[in-house]
Design a protein around this motif. Sequence first.
Motif, PDB file in Angstrom:
ATOM      1  N   ALA A 150       0.861  -1.189   0.000  1.00  0.00           N
ATOM      2  CA  ALA A 150       0.000   0.000   0.000  1.00  0.00           C
ATOM      3  C   ALA A 150       0.899   1.243   0.000  1.00  0.00           C
ATOM      4  N   PRO A 151       0.417   2.340  -0.584  1.00  0.00           N
ATOM      5  CA  PRO A 151       1.230   3.563  -0.657  1.00  0.00           C
ATOM      6  C   PRO A 151       1.239   4.352   0.652  1.00  0.00           C
ATOM      7  N   VAL A 152       1.620   3.645   1.727  1.00  0.00           N
ATOM      8  CA  VAL A 152       1.710   4.278   3.038  1.00  0.00           C
ATOM      9  C   VAL A 152       3.099   4.006   3.599  1.00  0.00           C
ATOM     10  N   LYS A 153       3.528   4.896   4.510  1.00  0.00           N
ATOM     11  CA  LYS A 153       4.824   4.687   5.164  1.00  0.00           C
ATOM     12  C   LYS A 153       4.700   3.550   6.165  1.00  0.00           C
ATOM     13  N   ASP A 154       5.807   3.218   6.820  1.00  0.00           N
ATOM     14  CA  ASP A 154       5.809   2.067   7.727  1.00  0.00           C
ATOM     15  C   ASP A 154       5.207   2.366   9.098  1.00  0.00           C
ATOM     16  N   ASP A 155       4.393   3.416   9.181  1.00  0.00           N
ATOM     17  CA  ASP A 155       3.765   3.768  10.456  1.00  0.00           C
ATOM     18  C   ASP A 155       2.268   3.437  10.490  1.00  0.00           C
ATOM     19  N   TYR A 156       1.791   2.676   9.519  1.00  0.00           N
ATOM     20  CA  TYR A 156       0.371   2.322   9.456  1.00  0.00           C
ATOM     21  C   TYR A 156      -0.017   1.547  10.715  1.00  0.00           C
ATOM     22  N   LEU A 157      -1.118   1.948  11.334  1.00  0.00           N
ATOM     23  CA  LEU A 157      -1.639   1.241  12.496  1.00  0.00           C
ATOM     24  C   LEU A 157      -3.148   1.123  12.382  1.00  0.00           C
ATOM     25  N   GLY A 158      -3.642  -0.103  12.415  1.00  0.00           N
ATOM     26  CA  GLY A 158      -5.071  -0.367  12.465  1.00  0.00           C
ATOM     27  C   GLY A 158      -5.431  -0.881  13.847  1.00  0.00           C
ATOM     28  N   ILE A 159      -6.483  -0.331  14.420  1.00  0.00           N
ATOM     29  CA  ILE A 159      -6.959  -0.746  15.741  1.00  0.00           C
ATOM     30  C   ILE A 159      -8.427  -1.128  15.592  1.00  0.00           C
ATOM     31  N   VAL A 160      -8.744  -2.380  15.898  1.00  0.00           N
ATOM     32  CA  VAL A 160     -10.112  -2.865  15.766  1.00  0.00           C
ATOM     33  C   VAL A 160     -10.613  -3.222  17.164  1.00  0.00           C
ATOM     34  N   GLU A 161     -11.631  -2.485  17.620  1.00  0.00           N
ATOM     35  CA  GLU A 161     -12.172  -2.684  18.958  1.00  0.00           C
ATOM     36  C   GLU A 161     -13.587  -3.247  18.876  1.00  0.00           C
ATOM     37  N   PHE A 162     -13.904  -4.119  19.837  1.00  0.00           N
ATOM     38  CA  PHE A 162     -15.198  -4.782  19.902  1.00  0.00           C
ATOM     39  C   PHE A 162     -15.839  -4.426  21.234  1.00  0.00           C
ATOM     40  N   ILE A 163     -17.023  -3.824  21.197  1.00  0.00           N
ATOM     41  CA  ILE A 163     -17.696  -3.370  22.411  1.00  0.00           C
ATOM     42  C   ILE A 163     -19.053  -4.056  22.506  1.00  0.00           C
ATOM     43  N   GLU A 164     -19.224  -4.843  23.558  1.00  0.00           N
ATOM     44  CA  GLU A 164     -20.496  -5.533  23.777  1.00  0.00           C
ATOM     45  C   GLU A 164     -21.513  -4.547  24.339  1.00  0.00           C
ATOM     46  N   ASP A 165     -22.702  -4.556  23.763  1.00  0.00           N
ATOM     47  CA  ASP A 165     -23.764  -3.652  24.207  1.00  0.00           C
ATOM     48  C   ASP A 165     -25.073  -4.443  24.204  1.00  0.00           C
ATOM     49  N   GLY A 166     -25.276  -5.214  25.256  1.00  0.00           N
ATOM     50  CA  GLY A 166     -26.455  -6.077  25.312  1.00  0.00           C
ATOM     51  C   GLY A 166     -26.320  -7.211  24.316  1.00  0.00           C
ATOM     52  N   ASP A 167     -27.301  -7.333  23.412  1.00  0.00           N
ATOM     53  CA  ASP A 167     -27.285  -8.393  22.399  1.00  0.00           C
ATOM     54  C   ASP A 167     -26.624  -7.962  21.098  1.00  0.00           C
ATOM     55  N   VAL A 168     -26.058  -6.776  21.064  1.00  0.00           N
ATOM     56  CA  VAL A 168     -25.388  -6.290  19.856  1.00  0.00           C
ATOM     57  C   VAL A 168     -23.922  -5.999  20.180  1.00  0.00           C
ATOM     58  N   THR A 169     -23.134  -5.892  19.122  1.00  0.00           N
ATOM     59  CA  THR A 169     -21.709  -5.604  19.275  1.00  0.00           C
ATOM     60  C   THR A 169     -21.343  -4.434  18.379  1.00  0.00           C
ATOM     61  N   ARG A 170     -20.655  -3.481  18.964  1.00  0.00           N
ATOM     62  CA  ARG A 170     -20.146  -2.355  18.178  1.00  0.00           C
ATOM     63  C   ARG A 170     -18.702  -2.646  17.791  1.00  0.00           C
ATOM     64  N   ILE A 171     -18.393  -2.363  16.538  1.00  0.00           N
ATOM     65  CA  ILE A 171     -17.017  -2.441  16.058  1.00  0.00           C
ATOM     66  C   ILE A 171     -16.550  -1.023  15.811  1.00  0.00           C
ATOM     67  N   SER A 172     -15.394  -0.689  16.361  1.00  0.00           N
ATOM     68  CA  SER A 172     -14.761   0.597  16.122  1.00  0.00           C
ATOM     69  C   SER A 172     -13.415   0.299  15.474  1.00  0.00           C
ATOM     70  N   TRP A 173     -13.255   0.706  14.211  1.00  0.00           N
ATOM     71  CA  TRP A 173     -12.058   0.382  13.427  1.00  0.00           C
ATOM     72  C   TRP A 173     -11.353   1.693  13.103  1.00  0.00           C
ATOM     73  N   SER A 174     -10.210   1.900  13.741  1.00  0.00           N
ATOM     74  CA  SER A 174      -9.433   3.125  13.541  1.00  0.00           C
ATOM     75  C   SER A 174      -8.192   2.832  12.707  1.00  0.00           C
ATOM     76  N   VAL A 175      -7.839   3.777  11.860  1.00  0.00           N
ATOM     77  CA  VAL A 175      -6.647   3.648  11.022  1.00  0.00           C
ATOM     78  C   VAL A 175      -5.875   4.960  11.081  1.00  0.00           C
ATOM     79  N   ASN A 176      -4.558   4.838  11.225  1.00  0.00           N
ATOM     80  CA  ASN A 176      -3.657   5.995  11.211  1.00  0.00           C
ATOM     81  C   ASN A 176      -2.469   5.665  10.313  1.00  0.00           C
ATOM     82  N   PHE A 177      -2.094   6.593   9.440  1.00  0.00           N
ATOM     83  CA  PHE A 177      -0.933   6.363   8.574  1.00  0.00           C
ATOM     84  C   PHE A 177      -0.461   7.684   7.967  1.00  0.00           C
TER      85      PHE A 177
END
Length: 139
Positions: A79-106
């Motif tokens: 990919a045309p990004v420098k070697d500082d790419y960071l993906g963070i994928v978080e999973f948050i339980e909220d009762g019977d559903v799940t929230r996904i928070s996907w952050s990217v920095n590069f």
Amino acid sequence: MVSFRIERTIEAPLKKVWDAADFTKSAGPYPMEVRNEGNPEKNRVGFVRAVKSGNNTIIERLLSVDPMKCYTYTLDEGAPVKDDYLGIVEFIEDGDVTRISWSVNFNPQIPGTGWISALVIKSVVNKIIDSIENECLSI
């Protein structure tokens, strides 16, 4: 630096979403080849996969895993990004559903082109989350 976050809610319990999002088993709708199995004693940290998207192959490496909560990864090549790419994928339980928070920095390799890379990466991330959701709903 280019940063963005995608937040989505999936109508499924956390365990089902976590299993469907397993970095070591699936890259959503994209073909995946295992390059390195990672350390089985440390939740497969170091796992390397080659993900094919069109004519491009992206090499991703698993950096950390906090089971049922979060994983982080980086792009090693393709990919045309420098070697500082960071993906963070978080999973948050909220009762019977799940929230996904996907952050990217590069930082883009070529100044001024980060917005183009961000558009492509956002599209890929959304397709992967769509695939996770479809798998959860079909189980």
